[in-house]
Scaffold this motif. Structure first.
Motif, PDB file in Angstrom:
ATOM      1  N   UNK A   3       0.838  -1.197   0.000  1.00  0.00           N
ATOM      2  CA  UNK A   3       0.000   0.000   0.000  1.00  0.00           C
ATOM      3  C   UNK A   3       0.873   1.247   0.000  1.00  0.00           C
ATOM      4  N   UNK A   4       0.270   2.367  -0.355  1.00  0.00           N
ATOM      5  CA  UNK A   4       0.990   3.630  -0.359  1.00  0.00           C
ATOM      6  C   UNK A   4       1.376   4.009   1.059  1.00  0.00           C
ATOM      7  N   UNK A   5       2.602   4.463   1.226  1.00  0.00           N
ATOM      8  CA  UNK A   5       3.024   4.870   2.557  1.00  0.00           C
ATOM      9  C   UNK A   5       2.700   6.346   2.819  1.00  0.00           C
ATOM     10  N   UNK A   6       2.494   7.099   1.760  1.00  0.00           N
ATOM     11  CA  UNK A   6       2.163   8.509   1.915  1.00  0.00           C
ATOM     12  C   UNK A   6       0.819   8.792   1.273  1.00  0.00           C
ATOM     13  N   UNK A   7      -0.008   9.512   1.995  1.00  0.00           N
ATOM     14  CA  UNK A   7      -1.285   9.934   1.450  1.00  0.00           C
ATOM     15  C   UNK A   7      -1.095  11.230   0.676  1.00  0.00           C
ATOM     16  N   UNK A   8      -2.045  11.546  -0.148  1.00  0.00           N
ATOM     17  CA  UNK A   8      -1.949  12.777  -0.937  1.00  0.00           C
ATOM     18  C   UNK A   8      -1.892  13.998  -0.029  1.00  0.00           C
ATOM     19  N   UNK A   9      -2.662  13.966   1.065  1.00  0.00           N
ATOM     20  CA  UNK A   9      -2.651  15.112   1.978  1.00  0.00           C
ATOM     21  C   UNK A   9      -1.256  15.338   2.567  1.00  0.00           C
ATOM     22  N   UNK A  10      -0.520  14.255   2.827  1.00  0.00           N
ATOM     23  CA  UNK A  10       0.841  14.396   3.346  1.00  0.00           C
ATOM     24  C   UNK A  10       1.759  15.055   2.321  1.00  0.00           C
ATOM     25  N   UNK A  11       1.621  14.642   1.072  1.00  0.00           N
ATOM     26  CA  UNK A  11       2.466  15.224   0.019  1.00  0.00           C
ATOM     27  C   UNK A  11       2.117  16.692  -0.213  1.00  0.00           C
ATOM     28  N   UNK A  12       0.823  17.001  -0.223  1.00  0.00           N
ATOM     29  CA  UNK A  12       0.396  18.381  -0.452  1.00  0.00           C
ATOM     30  C   UNK A  12       0.826  19.266   0.718  1.00  0.00           C
ATOM     31  N   UNK A  13       0.683  18.776   1.955  1.00  0.00           N
ATOM     32  CA  UNK A  13       1.082  19.597   3.106  1.00  0.00           C
ATOM     33  C   UNK A  13       2.592  19.848   3.105  1.00  0.00           C
ATOM     34  N   UNK A  14       3.385  18.869   2.687  1.00  0.00           N
ATOM     35  CA  UNK A  14       4.839  19.070   2.598  1.00  0.00           C
ATOM     36  C   UNK A  14       5.173  20.124   1.549  1.00  0.00           C
ATOM     37  N   UNK A  15       4.487  20.069   0.418  1.00  0.00           N
ATOM     38  CA  UNK A  15       4.733  21.060  -0.628  1.00  0.00           C
ATOM     39  C   UNK A  15       4.257  22.445  -0.176  1.00  0.00           C
ATOM     40  N   UNK A  16       3.111  22.486   0.508  1.00  0.00           N
ATOM     41  CA  UNK A  16       2.614  23.765   1.038  1.00  0.00           C
ATOM     42  C   UNK A  16       3.613  24.359   2.024  1.00  0.00           C
ATOM     43  N   UNK A  17       4.179  23.520   2.884  1.00  0.00           N
ATOM     44  CA  UNK A  17       5.141  24.005   3.877  1.00  0.00           C
ATOM     45  C   UNK A  17       6.353  24.632   3.188  1.00  0.00           C
ATOM     46  N   UNK A  18       6.845  23.984   2.139  1.00  0.00           N
ATOM     47  CA  UNK A  18       8.002  24.541   1.412  1.00  0.00           C
ATOM     48  C   UNK A  18       7.649  25.869   0.751  1.00  0.00           C
ATOM     49  N   UNK A  19       6.542  25.878   0.015  1.00  0.00           N
ATOM     50  CA  UNK A  19       6.157  27.096  -0.717  1.00  0.00           C
ATOM     51  C   UNK A  19       5.810  28.233   0.234  1.00  0.00           C
ATOM     52  N   UNK A  20       5.047  27.917   1.298  1.00  0.00           N
ATOM     53  CA  UNK A  20       4.677  28.963   2.250  1.00  0.00           C
ATOM     54  C   UNK A  20       5.877  29.481   3.013  1.00  0.00           C
ATOM     55  N   UNK A  21       6.854  28.632   3.246  1.00  0.00           N
ATOM     56  CA  UNK A  21       8.075  29.100   3.904  1.00  0.00           C
ATOM     57  C   UNK A  21       8.712  30.230   3.129  1.00  0.00           C
ATOM     58  N   UNK A  22       8.788  30.051   1.831  1.00  0.00           N
ATOM     59  CA  UNK A  22       9.362  31.089   0.974  1.00  0.00           C
ATOM     60  C   UNK A  22       8.469  32.326   0.936  1.00  0.00           C
ATOM     61  N   UNK A  23       7.162  32.122   0.760  1.00  0.00           N
ATOM     62  CA  UNK A  23       6.237  33.256   0.662  1.00  0.00           C
ATOM     63  C   UNK A  23       6.166  34.050   1.966  1.00  0.00           C
ATOM     64  N   UNK A  24       6.167  33.360   3.093  1.00  0.00           N
ATOM     65  CA  UNK A  24       6.108  34.049   4.384  1.00  0.00           C
ATOM     66  C   UNK A  24       7.395  34.829   4.627  1.00  0.00           C
TER      67      UNK A  24
END
Length: 138
Positions: A3-24
């Motif tokens: 089975x998948x070890x990562x859910x889509x929400x986990x991947x999206x939240x990780x990408x959001x954290x990276x992008x928001x880090x830069x934007x903030x």
């Protein structure tokens, strides 16, 4: 099949954290806000809402920083939509992450706590493994 070890929400939240880090970081510099950084992002299962946790370099100005980020959330969401390939960009809800402050407080308390001596620390004969009677017992 595994089975998948990562859910889509986990991947999206990780990408959001990276992008928001830069934007903030850019928003802090641009708007003269107290220095903050994105520590975590939790996203709802339907990807409609995102809790953005921030830490402040100056904890006493954290309320001011979170309030300013809440006011800028629409602008940040718009910029996030341009930076990421998502059909719907989640609404951003900023919260102060006090875990770093709590950790520092606990560390300070542990450093300031008196060191309790055990019987082995108090009696050097106990380290040798010898059972010597104390002077009061003799």
């Amino acid at each position: 099949m595994p089975s998948k070890s990562f859910h889509r929400t986990d991947r999206v939240s990780a990408q959001l954290r990276r992008e928001l880090g830069t934007l903030v970081r850019e928003a802090v510099r641009e708007h003269g806000l107290p220095s903050v950084s994105v520590s975590d992002v939790e996203i709802s299962r339907d990807l409609a809402h995102a809790k953005v946790f921030v830490t402040a370099l100056q904890p006493e100005r954290s309320v001011e920083a979170v309030k300013a980020l809440k006011e800028l959330s629409r602008e940040l969401r718009f910029q996030l939509g341009r930076a990421m390939k998502l059909r719907h960009v989640p609404e951003l809800h900023f919260h102060y992450d006090d875990s770093v402050d709590r950790g520092e407080r606990i560390e300070h308390l542990l450093r300031e706590a008196p060191v309790a001596q055990t019987d082995a620390d108090a009696d050097p004969a106990a380290e040798d493994g010898e059972d010597r009677p104390k002077d009061s017992d003799a």
